[in-house]
Design a protein around this motif. Structure first.
Motif, short mmCIF file in Angstrom:
data_model
loop_
_atom_site.label_atom_id
_atom_site.label_comp_id
_atom_site.label_asym_id
_atom_site.label_seq_id
_atom_site.Cartn_x
_atom_site.Cartn_y
_atom_site.Cartn_z
N ARG A 1 25.87 12.87 -3.51
CA ARG A 1 25.16 11.53 -3.69
C ARG A 1 24.26 11.72 -4.33
N ARG A 2 23.81 10.76 -5.29
CA ARG A 2 22.35 11.19 -5.62
C ARG A 2 21.43 10.45 -3.96
N GLY A 3 19.81 11.31 -4.62
CA GLY A 3 19.24 11.54 -3.98
C GLY A 3 19.41 12.28 -2.68
N VAL B 1 11.26 -0.40 8.94
CA VAL B 1 12.15 0.19 7.60
C VAL B 1 12.91 1.41 7.29
N THR B 2 13.14 2.50 7.88
CA THR B 2 13.40 3.90 8.07
C THR B 2 14.43 3.66 6.58
N LEU B 3 13.43 4.46 5.93
CA LEU B 3 15.16 4.11 4.66
C LEU B 3 15.16 5.97 4.12
N PRO B 4 16.30 6.22 4.71
CA PRO B 4 16.78 7.99 3.92
C PRO B 4 16.78 7.88 2.40
N ARG B 5 16.77 8.86 1.60
CA ARG B 5 16.51 8.85 0.76
C ARG B 5 17.92 8.92 0.07
N ASP B 6 19.10 8.83 1.02
CA ASP B 6 20.18 9.21 -0.50
C ASP B 6 21.03 7.61 -0.14
N VAL B 7 20.44 7.00 0.63
CA VAL B 7 20.96 5.35 1.12
C VAL B 7 19.73 4.42 0.17
N VAL B 8 18.88 4.43 0.02
CA VAL B 8 17.46 3.69 -0.77
C VAL B 8 18.22 4.26 -1.72
N MET B 9 18.40 5.59 -2.33
CA MET B 9 19.25 5.93 -3.63
C MET B 9 20.68 5.24 -4.31
N GLY B 10 21.17 5.24 -3.27
CA GLY B 10 22.28 4.56 -3.55
C GLY B 10 22.71 2.93 -4.07
N GLN B 11 23.74 2.80 -4.72
CA GLN B 11 24.23 1.64 -5.29
C GLN B 11 23.87 0.57 -3.96
N ALA B 12 23.44 -1.04 -4.38
CA ALA B 12 23.07 -1.83 -3.77
C ALA B 12 24.43 -2.60 -3.98
N PRO B 13 24.55 -3.06 -2.25
CA PRO B 13 26.25 -4.05 -1.71
C PRO B 13 26.06 -5.30 -2.90
N ASP B 14 26.73 -5.78 -3.43
CA ASP B 14 26.66 -6.85 -3.78
C ASP B 14 26.90 -8.39 -3.27
N LEU B 15 25.84 -8.21 -1.76
CA LEU B 15 26.18 -9.40 -0.99
C LEU B 15 24.73 -10.40 -1.04
N PRO B 16 25.21 -11.67 -0.72
CA PRO B 16 24.29 -12.43 -0.72
C PRO B 16 23.57 -12.24 0.56
N TYR B 17 22.77 -12.78 -0.03
CA TYR B 17 21.55 -12.17 1.89
C TYR B 17 20.00 -13.95 2.48
N PRO B 18 20.18 -14.59 2.92
CA PRO B 18 18.92 -14.70 3.45
C PRO B 18 17.26 -14.47 3.25
N ASP B 19 16.54 -15.29 2.71
CA ASP B 19 15.50 -14.67 2.64
C ASP B 19 14.65 -15.25 3.92
N PHE C 1 0.78 -0.71 -0.19
CA PHE C 1 -0.29 -0.04 0.14
C PHE C 1 0.99 1.30 -0.03
N PHE C 2 0.48 2.29 -0.78
CA PHE C 2 1.76 3.09 -1.46
C PHE C 2 1.49 4.50 -1.15
N ALA C 3 1.51 5.07 -0.23
CA ALA C 3 1.43 6.72 -0.49
C ALA C 3 2.81 7.42 -1.27
N SER C 4 2.43 8.42 -1.73
CA SER C 4 3.18 9.13 -2.39
C SER C 4 4.24 10.45 -1.55
N GLY C 5 5.83 10.05 -2.10
CA GLY C 5 6.67 10.21 -1.76
C GLY C 5 8.15 10.61 -2.22
N SER C 6 9.09 11.38 -2.18
CA SER C 6 10.13 11.48 -3.17
C SER C 6 11.43 10.94 -2.06
N ASP C 7 10.85 10.26 -1.42
CA ASP C 7 11.69 9.31 -0.79
C ASP C 7 11.34 7.16 -1.39
N VAL C 8 10.08 7.37 -1.12
CA VAL C 8 9.47 6.31 -1.30
C VAL C 8 9.11 5.82 -2.61
#
Ligand SMILES: Cc1ncc(C[n+]2csc(CCOP(=O)(O)OP(=O)(O)O)c2C)c(N)n1
Ligand SMILES: [Mg+2]
Length: 566
Positions: free
Chosen positions: A115-117, A173-191, A22-29
């Motif tokens: 930084r981007r974002g 999970v709180t998502l700072p805009r510059d973090v969430v628009m940054g590049q993802a680390p190439d790391l495996p993770y458990p689901d 469920f999505f409500a608009s914002g310049s981060d999300v």
């Protein structure tokens, strides 16, 4: 191109069971708009993005979705302002304990151009409330603020593991805009599955056999519940227990789920709790007010608690006593108790239980006849609320879902509910008015083949941003019927005020602040939001209007029937 952080976030959501955002608009999300559209364009699995026009609708919808069997849902909202706009739904979430993942934006702290974002508008300085997480922490089971050193997929997997584990609840999970628009680390993770969810728990066998003996020997065993039916599989087990024990069941005015068939002979037909010599509390936060009055068990009654949270650990001070507290997955506890009670019964105790059950059957038949007769004979304009509840009861098929937020008229709604299907009745476990419209929308998305009907007080209805919910219901294909009990007042500001200040100044002045008459035109609002609306003030029109409204929903159009009641 390197992936952005939103990619593993959404990936882990999919793997962790999130089917809807469920999505409500914002310049981060807004990163989720891009990532979900990207996945859809490439045929990759993604949660469905459901746009909501108000954040409180989004969070209530997530709860309705989970309640109606859709599983864990996610909600995304902008920084502090959007997340604060979820408003009283935060309280509801805390008390309902539905598994929900909240993705809250947060302003960037990177200096302009670095930084981007990063900060590229004055608002990003203004939107930093120092520690956004503390605003919501009292309502959360778990929270984390994503940093650029984290493994984003792992963070989401962990959030979902906590949210989905019993007693389930909210993870943010709180998502700072510059973090969430940054590049993802190439790391495996458990689901989440790899991290693992705890297995259902079983009750202590000794405690169960002791309880079974106490129940068998009791003269007046009573069961208090409210939310045992949150796992629909418990309904036949509770029914079996009640019939084997000849136990009276009460929800003492607080029914959060269908726990046992609404017209079961032992439900709401027994004496007040003050007459009980044994009380079993199953999944109920506060089962009575401990004032020593007739609605509380006597001092010498045996009291046992069984279920998912027998300590009521999320309420700081609880003074209710217990001879036994038996923590377990409710279904396992009830099944064990049924088996133990079979052993514990003697021919004498079994006969006494059957006699109580037979008495319950007589009382139920008399109660139903009386209630129905009163509703039919009730005066016609403004409509008696019992008549609305009666017609609603007749209208609903066994597989319909009824959501109850009818406040002072809720007892009528419950009394005239005829259903027995597990998972067919929902009310919130908290007290925050405005849950219903969002929850109805969410429930419809979880159970698209079922009729979804909300019964609401007019004050609470308006609290829930109904226009925003109706718009989404129309455009996301999640139509529900809302039945509004229009009395143009809040019972808090009229009945309560009159009770504590009888003949007082507020009463003499016509209860300003308690009365909002003429009320909003709920039918016109429905039309404005793309729905169908009807206002009626004559009892003879109720049945037809309800039928018509339900028919509209089956054609894809959300409907509102606003009935002027006394
Ligand atoms: C968000 C929120 N604000 C205020 C209250 C306090 N409150 C409890 S019941 C009630 C009245 C509800 O009015 P309405 O929905 O019209 O139902 P009625 O009392 O008329 O049956 C209010 C204001 C609340 N529970 N939640
Ligand atoms: Mg009202």
């Amino acid at each position: 191109m390197m992936a952005e952080v939103a990619e593993p976030l959404v990936d882990a959501m999919v793997a962790g069971g999130v089917r809807v955002l469920f999505f409500a608009s914002g310049s981060d999300v807004m990163v989720f708009q891009e990532e979900i559209a990207r996945r859809e364009a490439h045929g990759l699995p993604a949660p469905r993005l459901v746009p909501v026009l108000h954040e409180t609708v989004g969070l209530n919808a997530a709860m309705g979705f989970a309640m109606a069997g859709g599983g864990v849902a996610a909600v995304a909202a902008h920084v502090d302002v959007g997340t604060l706009n979820m408003g009283a739904a935060w309280h509801t979430l805390r008390r309902c304990g539905e598994p929900v993942l909240i993705l809250a934006g947060s302003p960037p702290t990177s200096e302009p151009g670095v930084r981007r974002g990063g900060r590229d508008h004055p608002v990003y300085w203004l939107q930093e409330p120092v520690d956004q997480r503390t605003l919501f922490r009292p309502y959360l089971k778990w929270d984390w603020r994503l940093s650029s050193f984290d493994n984003p997929g792992l963070v989401v997997s962990r959030a979902l593991q906590i949210a989905r584990s019993e007693p389930s609840g909210a993870a943010m999970v709180t998502l700072p805009r510059d973090v969430v628009m940054g590049q993802a680390p190439d790391l495996p993770y458990p689901d989440t599955g790899r991290l693992g969810l705890p297995a259902p728990t079983h009750p202590d066998p000794e405690a169960i056999s002791r309880l079974a003996r106490l129940i068998a020997d009791a003269d007046c065993p009573m069961i208090v519940t409210g939310a045992s039916g949150r796992d629909p599989r418990t309904v036949p087990l509770l029914t079996e227990l009640v019939e084997l024990a000849g136990a009276w069941v009460t929800e003492s005015g607080w029914r959060e789920r269908l726990n046992i068939s609404s017209r079961h002979p032992m439900l709401a037909t027994g004496p007040a709790l003050g007459a009980a010599d044994l009380v079993l509390v199953v999944d109920r936060h506060i089962p009575w007010v401990p004032d020593g009055g007739p609605d509380a068990p006597p001092e010498d009654a045996t009291v046992a608690w069984l279920g998912r949270d027998v300590l009521v650990a999320d309420v700081p001070i609880v003074e209710h006593p217990a001879d036994l507290r038996i923590p377990c997955t409710t279904g396992n506890g009830l099944a064990a108790l049924v088996a133990a009670l079979r052993d514990a019964h003697t021919p004498v105790t079994r006969r006494r239980a059957q006699a109580r059950l037979a008495e319950g059957r007589r009382r139920r038949a008399a109660l139903d006849t009386r209630q129905d007769a009163e509703a039919i004979a009730a005066p016609g304009s403004p409509v008696d609320p019992r008549r609305v509840a009666y017609e609603l009861g007749l209208l609903l098929g066994d597989d319909a879902i009824l959501l109850d937020e009818a406040v002072s008229n809720a007892p009528h709604v419950r009394a005239h509910h005829r259903g027995g299907r597990p998972g067919s009745f929902f009310a919130q476990s908290g007290s925050a008015g405005g849950w219903g419209s969002g929850a109805a929308l969410g429930a419809k998305l979880a159970a698209p083949e079922r009729d979804i009907v909300l019964a609401s007080g007019d004050g609470f209805y308006w609290f829930g941003s109904p226009g925003a919910a109706l718009w989404t219901a129309r455009h996301a294909g999640a139509p529900y019927l809302a039945v509004v009990f229009v009395n143009g007042r809040y019972s808090t500001g009229t009945v309560q005020a009159g009770h504590f200040y009888p003949g007082g100044y507020a009463e003499a002045a016509g209860f300003p602040g308690g009365v909002f008459d003429p009320p909003p035109d709920y039918a016109a609002e429905a039309a404005a939001a793309g729905g169908w609306g009807r206002y009626i003030d004559d009892a003879d029109q109720v049945a037809q209007a309800l039928r018509e409204g339900l028919a509209r929903t089956r054609e894809g159009v959300p409907a509102v029937v606003a009935v002027r009641v006394r």
